[in-house]
Design a protein around this motif. Structure first.
Motif, mmCIF file in Angstrom:
data_model
loop_
_atom_site.group_PDB
_atom_site.id
_atom_site.type_symbol
_atom_site.label_atom_id
_atom_site.label_comp_id
_atom_site.label_asym_id
_atom_site.label_seq_id
_atom_site.Cartn_x
_atom_site.Cartn_y
_atom_site.Cartn_z
ATOM 1 N N ARG A 424 0.816 -1.220 0.000
ATOM 2 C CA ARG A 424 0.000 0.000 0.000
ATOM 3 C C ARG A 424 0.848 1.269 0.000
ATOM 4 O O ARG A 424 0.565 2.206 -0.751
ATOM 5 C CB ARG A 424 -0.932 -0.009 1.215
ATOM 6 N N THR A 471 3.188 5.229 -3.014
ATOM 7 C CA THR A 471 1.879 4.776 -2.548
ATOM 8 C C THR A 471 1.062 4.213 -3.695
ATOM 9 O O THR A 471 1.110 4.713 -4.828
ATOM 10 C CB THR A 471 1.106 5.933 -1.874
ATOM 11 N N CYS A 472 0.352 3.135 -3.417
ATOM 12 C CA CYS A 472 -0.579 2.514 -4.366
ATOM 13 C C CYS A 472 -1.939 2.495 -3.697
ATOM 14 O O CYS A 472 -2.208 1.645 -2.829
ATOM 15 C CB CYS A 472 -0.122 1.110 -4.745
ATOM 16 N N TYR A 475 -3.723 -0.700 -3.839
ATOM 17 C CA TYR A 475 -2.816 -1.823 -3.602
ATOM 18 C C TYR A 475 -2.107 -2.276 -4.879
ATOM 19 O O TYR A 475 -2.502 -1.960 -5.990
ATOM 20 C CB TYR A 475 -3.539 -3.009 -2.945
ATOM 21 N N LEU A 476 -1.031 -3.011 -4.604
ATOM 22 C CA LEU A 476 -0.209 -3.588 -5.662
ATOM 23 C C LEU A 476 0.299 -4.940 -5.165
ATOM 24 O O LEU A 476 0.754 -5.032 -4.012
ATOM 25 C CB LEU A 476 0.988 -2.664 -5.959
ATOM 26 N N PRO A 480 -1.847 -0.869 -10.924
ATOM 27 C CA PRO A 480 -0.665 -0.025 -11.081
ATOM 28 C C PRO A 480 -0.989 1.408 -11.477
ATOM 29 O O PRO A 480 -0.211 2.324 -11.200
ATOM 30 C CB PRO A 480 0.135 -0.739 -12.180
ATOM 31 N N CYS A 483 -0.877 4.017 -8.637
ATOM 32 C CA CYS A 483 0.360 4.154 -7.871
ATOM 33 C C CYS A 483 1.022 5.503 -8.145
ATOM 34 O O CYS A 483 0.976 6.011 -9.276
ATOM 35 C CB CYS A 483 1.345 3.036 -8.211
#
Length: 501
Positions: A424, A471-472, A475-476, A480, A483
């Motif tokens: 994250r 930061t993503c 999420y990653l 993408p 991000c």
């Protein structure tokens, strides 16, 4: 190699071996074997899942097409090297190792072979974060005859230890760009020029430092001028070929021991051999949506300060109040007030500050698969002891546990979701006493209030903090396009990524 790995396992200290469901033995065996057999090829067999079709081969920049990940550091040349590693199919770990060695050449005021640091590493396959600790080693006492007692160098061995966490590219390949920068020259960056201007008087009194950092007329070099370091290039080349263990044992270590006396640091062979990085459990706090945020643990007490500040922000405190809470936690640790968990849980810490502290530098990097690394490096002081080791080309760091030197508040954090095993956020900050809030502020604004990344960085990092932030939002791996990678615009660093077309 098997018998040596088994024999050396006990020398690698691991503090999180009691955590349920975790095996301390296998990672310890792997890292201990790597450290004790530095000439052997390290764990490099993981192949990229992206197969190039008619383009550059694995290991060449351009192998990866599309999303690369991102990197933010306090030195532009190091950021470019890390991005090239990502583009060549390397992991976040590989990129962090390459950038760390590069910064020892391009930003030696804050990062160097004579110093150390600490890193957090997130592995999406496990859904966990680990801390690799390699702070400049303390000394038992002032060595006889030492007028500037040196810390035991740990950067090279520490980066080697970090390389065991999700590597793809060979370790010696990752050292090569730093060696080339030292041998053929690199431009003095704005950040290094500012550090030179701040301490040029006492620094340039040392002949070795003057040979590297001064113009022919004796004045300090300025941004844009070329800096070559042939002795440092020779040291990096020998470590690349022979392994970083040579710095701690054998003929290379004996020469270092002898040469350190000429620089007033007086290292000993016994201390060099005994110096090893540690793999430990980070400090972890819960956040919203099931996320967890990991901070560097003591003795990197800037991580403890950042954790305390983050907890205060999570409870509704203002940035100034949270910063004071974090500094009080760090001061309590330095005064021996208890373990980190007890300090975090305390509701009655007296207001206090750790006093003037040393300089540091931050780095964050994440790759396309969701591996992430966040690091803080230090020489315990700008340009360490101010003396270059003759014949080796690097500055020694001062021993932080003796004399008047106060170690920096090394501050870094990684946020992840253990349920979906996804990355994250990563943050690292420098800026003396403001480094902890430089990590906690942007992290809290991102994780707790969903503030835009740039706004979180600008409003959450009060002076003199300089924050590197990745930061993503969703999420990653997975999203993408959500991000971001940022380097504090008030600093001299740069952020690079995340798409290669």
């Amino acid at each position: 190699m098997t018998s040596s790995a088994e024999t050396g396992a006990s020398v690698f200290q691991r503090a999180d071996s009691s955590r349920p469901g975790r095996s301390a033995l296998a990672p310890s065996l792997m890292l201990a074997a790597a450290l004790l057999l530095p000439g052997c090829e390290t764990v490099n067999s993981a192949l990229s899942p992206i197969i190039g079709g008619g383009g550059p081969a694995l290991g060449a920049p351009g192998f990866v097409r599309g999303f690369l990940g991102g990197v933010a550091t306090e030195d532009p040349a190091a950021a470019l090297i890390a991005r090239n590693v990502l583009s060549a199919g390397g992991s976040a770990t590989d990129a962090a190792v390459a950038a760390g060695f590069a910064m020892s050449v391009t930003l030696p005021s804050r990062v160097g072979l004579g110093g150390g640091g600490a890193c957090l590493s997130f592995d999406p396959a496990k859904g966990t974060t680990e801390a690799v600790m390699f702070l400049p080693g303390t000394r038992a006492a002032v060595p006889p005859g030492a007028d500037r007692p040196a810390a035991v160098p740990l950067l090279a061995r520490g980066l080697f230890g970090l390389h065991t966490r999700n590597p793809v590219r060979p370790f010696e390949e990752l050292m090569a760009p730093a060696e080339q920068l030292a041998r053929f020259g690199t431009e003095v960056s704005r950040g290094l020029a500012a550090d030179l201007a701040a301490v040029s008087g006492p620094l340039l009194a040392d002949p070795g430092a003057r040979a590297v950092f001064a113009r022919p007329d004796g004045r300090p070099k300025v941004a844009g001028e070329t800096m070559t370091q042939p002795e440092l290039a020779g040291t990096l080349g020998q470590l690349r070929v022979g392994g970083v263990g040579d710095m701690h044992q054998g003929g290379f270590a004996r020469r270092l021991e002898e040469s350190s006396r000429a620089a007033g640091g007086n290292l000993t062979g016994d201390e060099l051999r005994a110096a090893l990085p540690n793999l430990v459990a980070p400090i972890e706090l819960p956040s919203r949506n099931g996320d967890r945020i990991a901070f560097l643990p003591p003795p990197a007490d800037g991580g403890l300060a950042a954790a305390a500040a983050f907890a205060a922000l999570q409870g509704g405190a203002s940035l100034p109040d949270a910063s004071r809470r974090g500094l009080a936690a760090a001061a309590a640790w330095r005064q021996g007030a208890g373990d980190a968990r007890a300090i975090l849980a305390s509701t009655s810490l007296p207001a206090a500050e750790p006093g003037p502290v040393g300089a540091s530098a931050g780095l964050v990097v994440f790759d396309r698969l969701g591996h992430a690394v966040s690091c803080a490096f230090t020489m315990n002081n700008l340009f360490g002891t101010g003396r270059v080791v003759p014949g080796f080309g690097f500055l020694l760091a001062p021993a932080a546990n003796i004399g008047q030197v106060r170690p920096p508040l090394l501050s870094a954090a990684l946020a992840y979701n253990p349920n979906i095993k996804s990355f994250r956020l990563a943050a690292a900050a420098s800026g003396q006493e403001a480094a902890p809030i430089g990590v906690a502020g942007p992290a809290a604004l991102q994780l707790l209030r969903s503030t835009a990344p740039l706004a979180a960085l600008e409003s959450g990092s009060p002076e003199p903090a300089r924050t590197q932030l990745g930061t993503c939002t969703d999420y990653l791996p997975g999203y993408p396009n959500r991000c971001s990678i940022l380097s504090d615009p008030r600093g001299a660093g740069v952020a690079l990524g995340a798409i290669d077309r």
